[in-house]
Design a protein around this motif. Structure first.
Motif, mmCIF file in Angstrom:
data_model
loop_
_atom_site.group_PDB
_atom_site.id
_atom_site.type_symbol
_atom_site.label_atom_id
_atom_site.label_comp_id
_atom_site.label_asym_id
_atom_site.label_seq_id
_atom_site.Cartn_x
_atom_site.Cartn_y
_atom_site.Cartn_z
ATOM 1 N N TRP B 293 -1.866 7.422 3.919
ATOM 2 C CA TRP B 293 -1.703 8.341 2.781
ATOM 3 C C TRP B 293 -2.368 7.859 1.490
ATOM 4 C CZ3 TRP B 293 -0.703 12.306 -0.341
ATOM 5 C CH2 TRP B 293 -0.202 12.061 -1.609
ATOM 6 N N PRO B 294 -2.200 6.578 1.090
ATOM 7 C CA PRO B 294 -2.843 6.199 -0.179
ATOM 8 C C PRO B 294 -4.361 6.396 -0.145
ATOM 9 C CG PRO B 294 -1.322 4.515 0.546
ATOM 10 C CD PRO B 294 -1.445 5.479 1.674
ATOM 11 N N TYR B 295 -4.951 6.130 1.008
ATOM 12 C CA TYR B 295 -6.405 6.274 1.115
ATOM 13 C C TYR B 295 -6.798 7.748 1.153
ATOM 14 C CZ TYR B 295 -5.680 1.434 2.249
ATOM 15 O OH TYR B 295 -5.282 0.146 2.173
ATOM 16 N N LEU B 296 -6.023 8.525 1.905
ATOM 17 C CA LEU B 296 -6.312 9.967 1.965
ATOM 18 C C LEU B 296 -6.200 10.584 0.571
ATOM 19 C CD1 LEU B 296 -4.326 10.958 5.181
ATOM 20 C CD2 LEU B 296 -6.759 10.503 4.949
ATOM 21 N N ALA B 297 -5.120 10.205 -0.124
ATOM 22 C CA ALA B 297 -4.922 10.778 -1.458
ATOM 23 C C ALA B 297 -6.027 10.327 -2.397
ATOM 24 C CB ALA B 297 -3.556 10.361 -2.002
ATOM 25 N N THR B 298 -6.438 9.071 -2.272
ATOM 26 C CA THR B 298 -7.518 8.589 -3.133
ATOM 27 C C THR B 298 -8.791 9.382 -2.887
ATOM 28 O OG1 THR B 298 -6.550 6.407 -2.973
ATOM 29 C CG2 THR B 298 -8.772 6.533 -3.860
ATOM 30 N N LEU B 299 -9.125 9.547 -1.595
ATOM 31 C CA LEU B 299 -10.332 10.317 -1.278
ATOM 32 C C LEU B 299 -10.226 11.730 -1.838
ATOM 33 C CD1 LEU B 299 -11.209 9.330 2.394
ATOM 34 C CD2 LEU B 299 -12.347 8.670 0.295
ATOM 35 N N ALA B 300 -9.043 12.321 -1.707
ATOM 36 C CA ALA B 300 -8.865 13.691 -2.185
ATOM 37 C C ALA B 300 -9.051 13.768 -3.691
ATOM 38 C CB ALA B 300 -7.475 14.200 -1.805
ATOM 39 N N VAL B 301 -8.403 12.868 -4.406
ATOM 40 C CA VAL B 301 -8.473 12.908 -5.867
ATOM 41 C C VAL B 301 -9.894 12.595 -6.337
ATOM 42 C CG1 VAL B 301 -7.675 11.749 -7.943
ATOM 43 C CG2 VAL B 301 -6.048 12.432 -6.219
ATOM 44 N N VAL B 302 -10.523 11.616 -5.682
ATOM 45 C CA VAL B 302 -11.897 11.301 -6.042
ATOM 46 C C VAL B 302 -12.791 12.516 -5.783
ATOM 47 C CG1 VAL B 302 -13.895 9.899 -5.448
ATOM 48 C CG2 VAL B 302 -11.694 8.826 -5.755
ATOM 49 N N SER B 303 -12.612 13.172 -4.638
ATOM 50 C CA SER B 303 -13.399 14.371 -4.350
ATOM 51 C C SER B 303 -13.236 15.405 -5.450
ATOM 52 C CB SER B 303 -12.961 15.005 -3.024
ATOM 53 O OG SER B 303 -13.346 14.209 -1.961
ATOM 54 N N ALA B 428 2.876 9.269 -4.974
ATOM 55 C CA ALA B 428 2.382 10.645 -4.944
ATOM 56 C C ALA B 428 2.237 11.208 -6.353
ATOM 57 C CB ALA B 428 3.312 11.518 -4.122
ATOM 58 N N LYS B 429 3.162 10.815 -7.243
ATOM 59 C CA LYS B 429 3.130 11.388 -8.581
ATOM 60 C C LYS B 429 1.913 10.901 -9.348
ATOM 61 C CE LYS B 429 7.977 12.111 -8.512
ATOM 62 N NZ LYS B 429 7.911 11.740 -7.081
ATOM 63 N N ILE B 430 1.579 9.650 -9.143
ATOM 64 C CA ILE B 430 0.413 9.106 -9.863
ATOM 65 C C ILE B 430 -0.856 9.817 -9.397
ATOM 66 C CG2 ILE B 430 -0.965 7.025 -10.205
ATOM 67 C CD1 ILE B 430 1.727 5.492 -9.967
#
Lengths: 681, 564
Positions: B293-303, B428-430
């Motif tokens: 999840w942290p990596y998926l979320a990072t990729l998503a936010v970066v995208s 998740a909030k960050i």
């Protein structure tokens, strides 16, 4: 649907109807679009008045429907409904009256002011859409539709600021307005997320019923987030930078959107969510400090402006600061004072803006006050109404502004039991800002209407505006006095008043707060002090302006004082260089990062991909060469050897029998020899 | 039967193209066949019971027939099925397929070949959405690539050949990763399915529903291999989505493709990545999703932010729109990975909404490009007064893309953010707070573009003065605008279709992997005070959850869906 919500819905959808009708008919019948706009707004205004008068009978009513349902359960099905709807209570009714009245008058005013404009039809269409979204925002019973209308209103404002889209200043201003408010919207949106997280709803009544679900730390951040949204919309420091630029829009738009209604939406939001915001004294005091700072800063900038609309724009920023300062106190009276000032301000500021519009129209699109002067004789109605509104904003006794400003100071002095010393300091600063308000507003009045004409050409061609424009001025000037009485009476609990029925629900709403430190004695004490203060600052400011701008002695005095405060004046006239700061720190950085990421994207990421491709191609070419030389070489060699062998053997295939016979015999002989050798061994 | 008809209808239409030499008739046939596909997809939607979350067997349209079998072990089925999620995307494919076919009337050369390829592409896309057998899925997946290669390579812009090859090879890399993962899963599961307890059920390791029901048997207990397989599948689909940093094929392909193909590319093809994640990568490896999840979320936010920033720097109008896709599809990943009802619903809605809005944006760019023959943003200006009708509908597209409330983009992104903020996954909030910065940058590049194109004064006079929106262009744009408004104001019809499937998906595969226990009663004080440490490990396992989750005997597969 009950009567209240029904009337409200009619009131809400009339401007939408106007926008749609104009969109459909406008192309073919551009002449009637103003009539459609004015007519539908008239109906809306009537609905609001009926609603206001009948509020005692209707009471607070709501109407709601289920928008969507989601199954959020982790174990079994747990449907969670998002309910949307409208609510009609005192606050709603009061603001409906304000918005529909100003909007109606602005529609009427525009008929004269915008006459002959190329995009007359578009103008009325967006005016309709704007009013629709403002009314929707007020009527929403939940934060979701409030946010939706909030943003749609931003779009309408964007379109209307960019009305003269071919002018660079206009399209830059509309972009700036949208972007700046959007920055604030992030805060508001995050607050919405947090509220939903803790209360599972965005409906006001659900949120207020589940306030104890919100942890204390989150209360502060939610309050700050909501205030950030409010600060963006209501132009509070440091997000105020868009409002002065927004004056690029037509003046009626400035009056409606950037003075009376839309910019007040932030104040309304804080007022609406007050039950939640008062839970956090820290957030309250921050709201108050920012409001007070904005009030002082904008007032000082207003002194340095020569464009009449710019003065009014900074005055709006400053007055909105007054409202937030009041709301930041967090008591019943503060709540009343903030929203009361919202309503009175809407009246006199709309009057001032429309008055400035009338002046601009009369002087053939001149906005520079240094070229005006002595216009009172040419434009008597405009001058009179402008004077009345100036008196109101300055806080002259018995005008609407006097009552509301007095109440603000009173609330500040009383405080809320937390940070009372801070509120006392704010009180002093705000009083100073109030004095400055009186002074710079009268400066604008004297420069425009009194004294000798500074530009004879302009003066000669100036004329009074047509009735469509002056009607609005007269009505609003009347309201700039009358609004104070009705509101004042009605807002005070337990006191008889003409319209108490309309507004008493606000009072009951306000009374539900439990605020520390608001005893009667304190309140009474505060009342007396505030009264003296507001009288002093109002007269002080007006007299100062009179001396400075109307007497020969004053002009010299003014020059001396300006020299004395030197750099401060430079800072104020440079708008404290906030625009430059934002440009340098935020916009340029963003552009830099955009270019940087774009470079990373094409040079590094895509470069890697293309590089891989190119390496593959080169490897392919190399292996092609290798293939040719070695692998294929071997194959060719094998083929060639076969060919050579064949050729060689072909020689034996001569076709002559004797040769074959010789071959056969020789072979047999060879075979026999070999066999013999093997056997003999 | 219905799904077979839907999938192969476009291919059946191809021979019809040879019925006439007249280009106009060929166009009518191409558009007509896609129109029938659209009507069929609407019919499927009208007759579908969203509460039916089973994919095959007794599902609303699902079926499975034996197709290819080699011996006893190697069985490939011709299996198809849909749930609410795939049906919404099929609906999108139908609508966009029809409208893009109409907008393709501007194609002047080799019209017959174009429509033949176009119809084949439609079959590939529809087949991918309905296939319930890995082999069949892969076949359709590749069927889709080939016509796309030709459509870009023959009818594209100046750099068309390079773009086509790059698109083909890049996506092929994804396909290979996917195929590798499929094969590994197949061989391992075949063994597992042949175990004495399971052999009686006749499970098939190529069948997507069977794998879904027994996803925990894939390399059971070996979390490293499971993670590797998840990453392979994820990258395979992430290339299609596209997720940063696998997106660089997209700008070139979008820019070089002809307008109707850009519409399909952005509108439908990208959704296949999201669909693949929802159908395979995520539910097969729920444990890996929670870990990653942290990596998926990072990729998503970066995208989200990166796409918007790069878009801001573009001067090519179409490239700007292409990068906006990277930004918008980031929301899909964020929503999916948040594993909340709001987030996943938002992600699916975002796929639908992005299909509508990016389709509209590409059509809008196409209208002007056709007349101006360039897409340089710095050379336009003052379009507002030149082409007012066009401006009106283009504003809907661009402001929808900006996330203006009242249009579909806002609703979808809002749900994604609500879901991501509510998610119990760590930090998740960050991630959400950082992601909201995308709201601002998303507005910046759209507003800058609008200012350059529509405001100000015209910077140069075109050879032929711009004409306003034609009837045909209006026909392609307005339905999308109306749908975007409809989803933006009242998303319930779309949401009701996907919500049961999403809820079932979440409960069946992820409930047991969530870091905090499911909150059954409201007696806990505040969600943020939940602490897993304070609860015994057994508290994480609820009896109800076991019943609803995939039972180890495979019997509880659809119980969550049936319970309602």
């Amino acid at each position: 649907m009950e009567t209240g919500p029904l009337l409200a819905v009619v009131c809400l959808f009339m401007p939408m109807l106007s926008a749609l009708l104009i969109a459909v008919l406008g192309g073919r019948m551009p002449k009637i679009c103003d009539l459609i706009g004015i007519g539908t707004m008239g109906v809306s205004l009537l609905c609001a008045i009926v609603l206001g008068l009948g509020h005692a009978t209707y009471g607070a009513q709501t109407w709601e429907f289920t928008w969507i349902t989601m199954d959020v359960g982790w174990v079994t099905s747990e449907p969670l409904s998002w309910t949307l709807g409208i609510t009609v209570d005192g606050l709603t009714t009061a603001l409906l009256l304000v918005v529909t009245l100003v909007s109606f008058l602005v529609h009427l005013f525009s008929k004269g002011y915008m006459h002959g404009d190329d995009r007359y039809v578009d103008f009325y269409r967006w005016l309709g859409l704007f009013t629709f979204s403002m009314l929707g925002l007020i009527l929403s019973d939940n934060l979701l539709t409030l946010f939706v209308f909030w943003e749609v209103m931003g779009l309408a404002s964007y379109k209307l600021i960019g009305h003269y889209f071919f002018k660079q200043s206009a399209f830059m201003a509309c972009k700036k307005a949208f972007m700046t408010t959007r920055v604030g919207d992030i805060g508001m949106f995050l607050a919405l997320l947090a509220i939903y997280l803790y209360t599972d709803s965005l409906q006001f009544k659900e949120i207020f019923a589940n306030l104890d679900m919100i942890p204390v730390g989150a209360q502060f951040w939610i309050a700050m987030g909501l205030f950030m949204g409010a600060a963006g919309k209501s132009a509070q420091f440091p997000l105020h930078i868009w409002l002065p630029d927004a004056m690029e829009g037509p003046t009626p738009v400035s009056a409606l959107i950037h003075a009376a209604t839309m910019v007040a939406a932030g104040v309304y939001l804080v007022g609406r969510m007050y039950t939640l915001i008062v839970l956090s004294p820290g957030a309250l005091v921050i709201i108050s400090i920012i409001g007070c700072f904005t009030a002082l800063m904008a007032a000082s900038i207003a002194f340095t402006r020569t464009d009449i609309k710019q003065v009014l724009a900074y005055s709006t920023v400053s007055q909105l600061g007054f409202m937030f300062t009041a709301l930041g106190v967090g008591s019943n009276i503060a709540w009343k004072a903030g929203l009361f000032h919202l309503a009175t301000h809407a009246m006199f500021k709309a009057c001032l803006f429309l008055g400035s519009g009338s002046v601009i129209h009369g002087c053939h699109h001149l906005q520079d006050m240094t070229k005006m002067g002595g216009l009172r004789k040419k434009m008597p109605i405009t001058a009179m109404t402008y004077l009345v509104a100036c008196l109101a904003i300055a806080g002259f006794p018995f005008t609407a502004g006097f009552w509301s400003k007095d109440m603000i100071l009173q609330a500040l002095w009383a405080g809320n039991g937390h940070f009372d010393d801070v509120y006392k300091i704010i009180y002093v600063v705000l009083a100073l800002a109030a004095a400055m308000t009186a002074a710079y507003m009268f400066r604008s009045y004297f420069l425009t209407f009194e004294g000798k004409p500074r530009d004879q050409h302009v003066h000669d061609h100036a004329h009074e505006s047509p009735w469509t424009m002056t009607t609005g001025l007269i009505v609003l000037a009347t309201m700039a006095i009358a609004a104070g009485y009705k509101w004042h009476d009605a807002l005070l609990p337990n006191s008889p008043g003409g319209l108490e029925g309309v507004l008493s629900p606000i009072a009951t709403f306000a009374k539900t707060f439990v605020i520390h430190g608001e005893g009667n004695e304190v309140a009474h004490h505060a009342h007396t002090i505030a009264l003296y203060t507001s009288l002093t600052v109002a007269f002080g400011g007006m007299i100062l302006a009179g001396v400075w701008y109307m007497t020969a002695f004053g002009v010299g005095l003014r020059q001396k004082m300006r020299a004395m405060i030197g750099p401060l004046y430079g800072w104020a006239s440079g708008k404290f260089f906030i625009d430059e700061f934002v440009q340098m720190v935020f916009i340029n950085t963003s552009i830099f990062f955009a270019e940087l990421t774009s470079w990373i994207d094409s040079a590094l990421l895509d470069g890697f991909v293309d590089g891989t491709g190119s390496v593959t191609m080169k490897t392919g070419a190399a292996s092609g060469v290798a293939d040719d030389a070695i692998v294929d070489g071997a194959v060719t060699l094998a083929g060639n050897s076969a060919w050579w062998g064949g050729a060689l053997l072909g020689r034996f295939q001569s076709g002559r029998i004797r040769n074959y016979l010789f071959g056969a015999v020789a072979s047999v002989a060879l075979f026999a020899v070999v066999m013999l050798y093997i056997v003999a061994r | 039967m219905e799904l077979t008809l839907l999938t192969f209808l476009p291919v059946i239409g191809i021979p019809l193209l040879w019925a006439s030499k007249d280009v106009k008739v060929q166009r009518m046939i191409g558009a007509g066949v896609s129109g029938v596909v659209m009507l069929l997809s609407i019919w499927l939607w009208m007759n579908f019971d969203p509460n039916h979350t089973s994919l095959v067997g007794d599902g609303a349209y699902g079926f499975s027939h034996a197709w290819i079998s080699v011996g006893d072990s190697f069985k490939i089925n011709y299996a198809m099925g849909v749930d609410g999620i795939s049906l919404l995307l099929i609906l999108l494919t139908g609508v966009l397929g029809f409208l893009a076919a109409i907008s393709a009337f501007t194609i002047k050369t080799k019209v017959r070949g174009f429509y033949a390829m176009y119809l084949l592409l439609l079959t590939g896309m529809l087949g991918t959405f309905v296939a319930m057998d890995l082999f069949l899925f892969y076949v359709f997946w590749e069927v889709m690539l080939l016509p796309m290669y030709f459509l870009i390579g023959i009818w594209g812009g100046k750099q068309r050949e390079f773009a086509a090859i790059k698109f083909f090879l890049y996506t092929l890399v994804g396909s290979v990763l996917m195929l590798g993962a499929f094969l590994a899963i197949y061989f391992q599961l075949s063994e597992a399915f042949a175990s004495p307890e399971l052999i009686a059920q006749g499970l098939n390791a190529f069948s997507i529903p069977d794998i879904l029901a027994h996803h925990h048997l894939i390399f059971e207990g070996n979390s490293t291999v499971r993670m590797v397989l998840f990453v392979a599948l994820f990258i395979g689909f992430a290339i299609k989505v596209p997720v940063f940093p696998f997106h660089t094929w997209l700008p070139l392909a979008h820019v070089q493709a002809p307008t109707p193909i850009s519409v399909i590319l952005a509108g439908v093809l990208l959704k296949l990545g999201g669909y693949g994640m929802m159908r395979m990568a995520f539910p097969w490896f729920p444990d890996a999703v929670v870990t990653a999840w942290p990596y998926l979320a990072t990729l998503a936010v970066v995208s989200i932010i990166y796409g918007a920033l790069v878009a801001l720097a573009q001067t090519d109008w179409k490239k700007l729109v292409a990068y906006s896709s990277v930004s918008h599809m980031g929301y899909v990943l964020l929503g999916l990975a948040s594993l909340t009802e709001e987030g996943i619903n938002g992600a699916v809605l975002q796929m639908f909404s992005h299909g509508l809005l990016s389709g509209m944006m590409f059509l809008c760019v196409g209208v002007i490009y056709e007349q101006a023959h360039h897409r340089d943003l710095n050379r336009f200006g003052g379009m507002l007064s030149i082409v007012p009708r066009y401006t009106f509908v283009a504003m809907i597209a661009f402001f929808g893309s900006l996330g203006l409330p009242g249009l579909s983009g806002f609703v979808a992104e809002m749900f994604v953010f609500f879901g991501a903020f509510k998610s119990d996954l760590p930090d998740a909030k960050i991630f959400t707070i950082v992601g909201t910065i995308g709201i601002v940058f998303g507005a910046v590049y759209i507003l800058v573009m609008i200012q350059k194109v529509f405001f100000g004064k015209p910077k140069e006079t075109p050879e032929h003065p711009y004409r306003d929106l034609s009837l045909r262009e209006g026909i392609t744009l307005w339905p999308l605008a109306i749908m975007a408004l409809w989803i933006g104001i009242y998303p319930a019809p779309a949401l009701n279709l996907i919500d049961p499937a999403v809820a079932n998906w979440r409960r069946t595969y992820f409930a047991e992997h969530m870091p905090t226990p499911p909150e059954e009663t409201g007696d806990l004080e505040a969600p943020d005070e939940l602490d897993t440490g304070a609860l015994p490990p057994d508290a994480l396992r609820w009896d109800g959850l076991r019943l609803n989750g995939p039972g180890r005997d495979g019997s509880g597969r659809d119980s969550a869906g049936e319970e309602k």
